[in-house]
Scaffold this active site. Sequence first.
Site, PDB file in Angstrom:
ATOM      1  CB  CYS A  28      -0.918  -0.042   1.222  1.00 49.78           C
ATOM      2  SG  CYS A  28      -1.811   1.474   1.559  1.00 49.78           S
ATOM      3  CB  CYS A  31       0.242   1.814   4.061  1.00 46.45           C
ATOM      4  SG  CYS A  31      -1.451   1.218   3.922  1.00 46.45           S
TER       5      CYS A  31
END
Length: 103
Positions: A28, A31
Site C-alpha cells: 500500500c 500506507c
Amino acid sequence: MDKLPARFDDLIAQNQLPVLVDFWAEWCGPCHMLAPVVKELARQWKGRVTVIKINTDEKPELSQRFGISSIPTLILFKNGREVHRLSGAAPIERLRTEFEPHL
C-alpha cells in the site's frame, strides 16, 4: 487457533493509555506515506498513547472484525472501545486535529 485477537483485545482493553492502531499493508503506497507521520505522532504523544501497527495481509481476521475496507486506516481505542477512526493518508496536522481531542 490464532491467539492474536485475544492478545489484541487485552492490549486495547487493559492498556492504561489510549491505543492507536494503524491498519496497513506492505503493498500500500499511501500506507508507506503515512508511516513516518504515525511514527512522529508516536514520538510526540509518548506517554499519552500506545501506537501499534497491524499488517492487514498477515492478520485479515482483525481487518474483517473491524470492518477495514480501505487502508491505511487508523483507529483509536480507549478503554477497549473505538472512539475515532480515519481512513487514508493525511498530514500530521489533520491527524492531530482528529485524534487529540480523544486522548
